[in-house]
Design a protein around this motif. Sequence first.
Motif, PDB file in Angstrom:
ATOM      1  N   GLY B   9      59.810  44.385  48.386  1.00 33.41           N
ATOM      2  CA  GLY B   9      59.435  42.976  48.347  1.00 33.41           C
ATOM      3  C   GLY B   9      57.978  42.859  47.940  1.00 33.41           C
ATOM      4  N   VAL B 179      61.602  38.873  45.741  1.00 31.55           N
ATOM      5  CA  VAL B 179      63.017  38.728  46.067  1.00 31.55           C
ATOM      6  C   VAL B 179      63.639  37.598  45.251  1.00 31.55           C
ATOM      7  CG1 VAL B 179      62.810  39.602  48.443  1.00 31.55           C
ATOM      8  CG2 VAL B 179      62.487  37.161  48.001  1.00 31.55           C
ATOM      9  N   GLY B 180      62.936  37.131  44.230  1.00 25.38           N
ATOM     10  CA  GLY B 180      63.393  35.981  43.452  1.00 25.38           C
ATOM     11  C   GLY B 180      64.233  36.372  42.260  1.00 25.38           C
ATOM     12  N   ILE B 184      66.560  39.747  41.746  1.00 20.53           N
ATOM     13  CA  ILE B 184      68.011  39.594  41.844  1.00 20.53           C
ATOM     14  C   ILE B 184      68.680  40.113  40.573  1.00 20.53           C
ATOM     15  CG2 ILE B 184      69.886  37.883  41.944  1.00 20.53           C
ATOM     16  CD1 ILE B 184      68.088  36.288  43.912  1.00 20.53           C
ATOM     17  N   HIS B 205      56.979  42.775  56.777  1.00 15.07           N
ATOM     18  CA  HIS B 205      57.425  41.402  56.525  1.00 15.07           C
ATOM     19  C   HIS B 205      58.242  41.340  55.234  1.00 15.07           C
ATOM     20  CE1 HIS B 205      56.664  37.313  54.792  1.00 15.07           C
ATOM     21  NE2 HIS B 205      56.937  36.929  56.015  1.00 15.07           N
ATOM     22  N   ASP B 206      57.734  41.968  54.170  1.00 19.96           N
ATOM     23  CA  ASP B 206      58.399  41.883  52.872  1.00 19.96           C
ATOM     24  C   ASP B 206      59.637  42.786  52.804  1.00 19.96           C
ATOM     25  OD1 ASP B 206      56.379  40.138  52.340  1.00 19.96           O
ATOM     26  OD2 ASP B 206      55.226  41.498  51.080  1.00 19.96           O
ATOM     27  N   ARG B 209      62.469  40.789  54.185  1.00 19.17           N
ATOM     28  CA  ARG B 209      63.026  39.819  53.221  1.00 19.17           C
ATOM     29  C   ARG B 209      63.910  40.516  52.184  1.00 19.17           C
ATOM     30  NH1 ARG B 209      61.121  34.699  52.935  1.00 19.17           N
ATOM     31  NH2 ARG B 209      60.919  34.558  50.685  1.00 19.17           N
ATOM     32  N   GLU B 212      67.208  41.509  53.764  1.00 14.77           N
ATOM     33  CA  GLU B 212      68.050  40.321  53.901  1.00 14.77           C
ATOM     34  C   GLU B 212      68.745  40.004  52.562  1.00 14.77           C
ATOM     35  OE1 GLU B 212      68.669  38.435  56.538  1.00 14.77           O
ATOM     36  OE2 GLU B 212      69.680  36.772  55.515  1.00 14.77           O
ATOM     37  N   LEU B 213      67.999  40.139  51.478  1.00 14.23           N
ATOM     38  CA  LEU B 213      68.569  39.897  50.146  1.00 14.23           C
ATOM     39  C   LEU B 213      69.704  40.899  49.868  1.00 14.23           C
ATOM     40  CD1 LEU B 213      68.191  38.217  47.467  1.00 14.23           C
ATOM     41  CD2 LEU B 213      66.872  40.145  46.625  1.00 14.23           C
ATOM     42  N   ARG B 216      72.795  39.985  51.734  1.00 12.09           N
ATOM     43  CA  ARG B 216      73.518  38.877  51.089  1.00 12.09           C
ATOM     44  C   ARG B 216      74.363  39.355  49.918  1.00 12.09           C
ATOM     45  NH1 ARG B 216      70.954  33.634  51.884  1.00 12.09           N
ATOM     46  NH2 ARG B 216      70.198  33.799  54.031  1.00 12.09           N
ATOM     47  N   PHE B 217      73.820  40.368  49.186  1.00 12.05           N
ATOM     48  CA  PHE B 217      74.521  40.854  48.007  1.00 12.05           C
ATOM     49  C   PHE B 217      75.377  42.081  48.319  1.00 12.05           C
ATOM     50  CE2 PHE B 217      71.427  38.062  46.204  1.00 12.05           C
ATOM     51  CZ  PHE B 217      71.988  37.592  45.036  1.00 12.05           C
TER      52      PHE B 217
END
Lengths: 320, 301
Positions: B9, B179-180, B184, B205-206, B209, B212-213, B216-217
């Motif tokens: 991240g 993570v944008g 992706i 922290h990063d 994130r 988490e990404l 999701r995938f």
Amino acid sequence: MRSRAAADRCELADGYAPFILAVASGKGGTGKTLVATNLAVLWADAGLSVLLADCDVEAPNSHLFLPARTDKLTSVESKVARPDSQACNACGTCSDLCAFGAVRILGGTPVVFEEICHGCGVCVSSCPTGAMGECSLRVGEVSTGVAKRSQRLRLVTGRLDIGQVKAPSLIGATREEAERWDADILVLDAPPGVACSAVAAVRHADALLLVTEPTAFGLHDLELSLMLGSDMGLPIGVVVNRDGSGPTDIAEFATAQRVDVVGRIPFDRRIAEVYARGGLIVDELPEATSWLRTISSWIEDVAEGSAPSAADGLRERAGR
Amino acid sequence: MKSVVIASGKGGTGKTTLTALFAHLAAKSCCTVLVDADVEGSNLPIALGVEEASCEDFKGGAKATVDTESCKACGACQTVCRFGAILRDEAGVYVFDQLSCEGCGACARVCKAGAIKMETGAAGSMCAGTSSAGRMSFGSLLPGEDLSGKLVTEVRRLGLKEADDCDADLLLIDGPPGVGCPAIAALADTDLLVAIAEPTVSGVHDLARLAELAYRFDLGVAVILNKADLSAEGADWIREFCAERGLPLIAEIPYAPDIAALPTMRFGWRDYEPGTASPGMAAVVSAWRAVGGLIGVDSRA
């Protein structure tokens, strides 16, 4: 001129525009957040009112160094096309006109790919049957609050929801929120890179600080950032972080590019250690103040040209 | 064929340095194709050196331009533009801001004078060439352009084609930070995400994130703690995070002068042979073995 009392707290803006400093870099991890947070504290401690807007919405880290009491949290949405398949006659006008390939007619039904929809409204206004409407899609949030460390320092943080792709629109919303508040100076902590996110974060700034490191990677990415910065016509200052860690000569390159190296932060393990645990070098390392003052004096000079009152403020309150 | 993305991240955690070292190690035992998916700061070609690269233009989106001679200054374009790209200057002339224009064409559609044209130009380039550790695809976005994610997808596709051509065992991808959209695009259809974390408050922290990404995938994640000895407290945060989330922490690489010096060598390290002389390099080798083990690719090196 504004009253000094107003400087003691950040108040909602009434037409007073702060000096806007963007802190950016092509390469990630060069020290943007280090420079932005410590400069913000240096100025707040000197009596200025400071806004710090974290525009690195994919990885917002400023709040880790400057915890704030959040007093406002806003959900940020962006528009996307939303078809009504009952009213649609599958004429394909939307699909023909969409510049982004975000609308297709599949098996006689309109389908919108929300990730690539820009929300421009072309399909909505051109649909002959009025079947194309719009809805709002949440992309993230913007929070703001006064830093626990100083009443004179307000943080604004944009945070992209995980899985969302529209970072530039969230960066726009973060800056809008920041610009609603009154301050002497607004510091923008930009994301890495040189594409639309970086553009959204540094546009219309009064000055651009590019933080780099003396490595081949740092030099390559600095060159790209300089192209972007000069396209925008911004005054640019280069800060060399981890100075002395490598043989790459940033100063020579900067001279050839006609930009100034306006500050250097040495390669020092103590800096990395302070940063690692979420500390501020301006608090913990006695030498840090002089490194930061050198950078600050360049900003004062730029402000002198474009925003003399802010420059006066910077000088006066910095005690010089 | 398997694909691995090296990502983080946070920027500057060591993605490119480790990708380049892994590429050297991978070249010893399997046929690997490399992809530099960071098109806004393409550094893998600097690290590994690329010869005989063949490049093509990456077509950007359209941008609106106005012919001020035929413009009747009716202002319809400004009303319909949702991106604030059309401004009226003090003399009443409409000015188009190329940096804000997203190329939707709404303005051209409403212009009765036909004064607005949508023009498409090159927004960057994408290339394939031979590096010191195998074939590589990479791209470079022109500063200020959008469509970063689309170029990442194109560069990745170019890498896949190279991999098909040489019947490669592995596609090794150096990812972008964040993570944008670009991140992706780099992660799509990947067998394993190797997250490079540093032992700092920002690092943990990063990493959270990015994890988490990946969740999701539905992507498998392995974590490498880089510059591990920089902060004992920070290293514990990363270890605890991995334990809590059940993520394998496959290696801890100390802050090693020999590794840290690599990116400062502009042309030197394409011939660099990773050995096991230093504790840092020994950790890199063991990290690479662990990655190979997770995806079933020969990584004996």
